[in-house]
Design an enzyme around this catalytic site. Structure first.
Site, PDB file in Angstrom:
ATOM      1  N   GLN A 161      -4.976  -9.319  -3.538  1.00 22.62           N
ATOM      2  CA  GLN A 161      -5.143  -8.288  -2.501  1.00 22.62           C
ATOM      3  C   GLN A 161      -6.616  -7.964  -2.277  1.00 22.62           C
ATOM      4  OE1 GLN A 161      -2.985  -8.063  -5.079  1.00 22.62           O
ATOM      5  NE2 GLN A 161      -1.103  -7.003  -4.517  1.00 22.62           N
ATOM      6  N   ASP A 178      -0.571   4.308  -7.165  1.00 21.81           N
ATOM      7  CA  ASP A 178       0.766   4.262  -6.583  1.00 21.81           C
ATOM      8  C   ASP A 178       1.629   5.423  -7.062  1.00 21.81           C
ATOM      9  OD1 ASP A 178       1.525   1.410  -5.118  1.00 21.81           O
ATOM     10  OD2 ASP A 178      -0.226   1.312  -6.406  1.00 21.81           O
ATOM     11  N   GLY A 219       0.859  -1.174   0.000  1.00 16.28           N
ATOM     12  CA  GLY A 219       0.000   0.000   0.000  1.00 16.28           C
ATOM     13  C   GLY A 219       0.895   1.224   0.000  1.00 16.28           C
TER      14      GLY A 219
END
Length: 346
Positions: free
Chosen positions: A196, A237, A52
């Site tokens: 995930q 990200d 994360g």
């Protein structure tokens, strides 16, 4: 420094003990790993015990602080070396670079004025944590304002409290909409190859009591066709200056599907994910991971391989979604559309 206890990272100031929740073991096993030195954190990050983008930045910062606290004799050169090793532990998530650069006070042009004491590093680390919590809260409220009562929302990967120190990014919006009583339902992509969504997002939604349905990644198209999904929320990200963004592999596919079916598609991320030095998505470095992740699966259940062990694989951890497919980017500073991209660099 002060003690804190978040869902996926905690710190005891009296014991000087930094721990992270091993995300590889979720949802069935909640195991905490002690980080005794930066090398431990680098391993945790690379093996995805810590993942994360926002959380990686916080975890690396705290690891650097604790290292200096335990080793006050370190020279500036040694601290710089360790900080660079942490900074390079994963290449795509820019929050990591942002946090380490903050810790190293790179905005201070006068090198001699940079304070490498544990006290200073502790102050910066706590500021980074508080900012991340605050940004999550703001993003959640901005994003929830878009959600209509009764909507079904598709999300990809994991973007909640497991991946941040706050409410989350895309999942934070979902959590806030649920809190506001909007009667939403969430479709969760399992998110191959590391699952995930199937392991972590379901874990969080279960804890929060938010209605959800877990699907395989290749099921999203038929749900969209049948009118069962009204909105898509994903994290990021790294966001380039032109609005292109990198997120977990498969995000681009979801964006193409949403565009074809005229479904609003939103990227949710804090300003610490914006990298104005990256002019377009083509400038974002994409991490490639081990062939074993595609050949099988690992988790609390163990490791399973279903493909021949010599199978050639292609395993980028992320893909890039162009801004042309994005309805809006939901930041802690507000909601940006294609016409507002100049605000990314403000």
């Amino acid at each position: 420094m002060e003690s804190f206890n978040y869902l996926s990272i905690r710190y005891n100031k009296d014991e000087k003990k930094l721990e992270i929740l091993d995300q590889r073991k979720l949802p069935d096993i909640e195991e905490w790993l002690v980080c005794e030195k930066p090398e431990d954190m680098i391993t945790f990050i690379k093996q995805l015990s810590v993942r994360g983008a926002p959380l990686i930045g916080v975890a690396a910062s705290m690891s650097l602080y604790n290292h200096i606290l335990f080793n006050p004799q370190l020279s500036k050169e040694e601290i710089i070396k360790v900080s660079n090793e942490l900074r390079e532990s994963r290449p795509t998530a820019v929050n990591l670079m942002f946090a380490i650069d903050e810790m190293m006070q790179l905005k201070e042009s006068d090198v001699e004025k940079r304070d490498y004491s544990a006290t200073k590093f502790g102050e910066i680390a706590i500021r980074i944590i508080r900012n991340e919590v605050d940004m999550c809260d703001k993003m959640s409220k901005f994003g929830a304002s878009l959600i209509q009562p009764g909507e079904s929302i598709l999300t990809h990967c994991n973007t909640g409290s497991v991946a941040t120190v706050g409410a989350g990014t895309a999942l934070g919006v979902i959590r806030e909409a649920h809190k506001q009583g909007k009667n939403i339902h969430v479709y969760v992509d399992e998110t191959r190859p590391l699952l995930q969504g199937g392991r972590l997002t379901t874990y969080e939604l279960e804890r929060e009591g938010i209605p959800y349905t877990l699907i395989c990644d290749n099921m999203a198209a038929c749900l969209m066709r049948d009118g069962k999904i009204q909105r898509v929320l994903v994290g990021a990200d790294r966001i380039a200056a032109n609005g292109d963004f990198a997120n977990k592999i498969g995000t681009y596919s979801v964006a193409v599907l949403a565009n074809h079916h005229n479904i609003p598609f939103h990227c949710v991320a804090p300003m610490s994910t914006v990298d104005i030095k990256c002019l377009t998505g083509k400038d974002i470095p994409i991490e490639e991971r081990s062939h074993t992740e595609v050949q099988g699966a690992s988790g609390a259940f163990g490791t399973v391989r279903w493909a021949p062990k010599n199978s050639k694989t292609f395993n980028p951890a992320f893909d890039v979604t162009p801004m042309t497919l994005v309805t809006s980017i939901i930041l802690d500073t507000g909601i940006l559309t294609k016409n507002d991209l100049n605000k990314l660099s403000e």
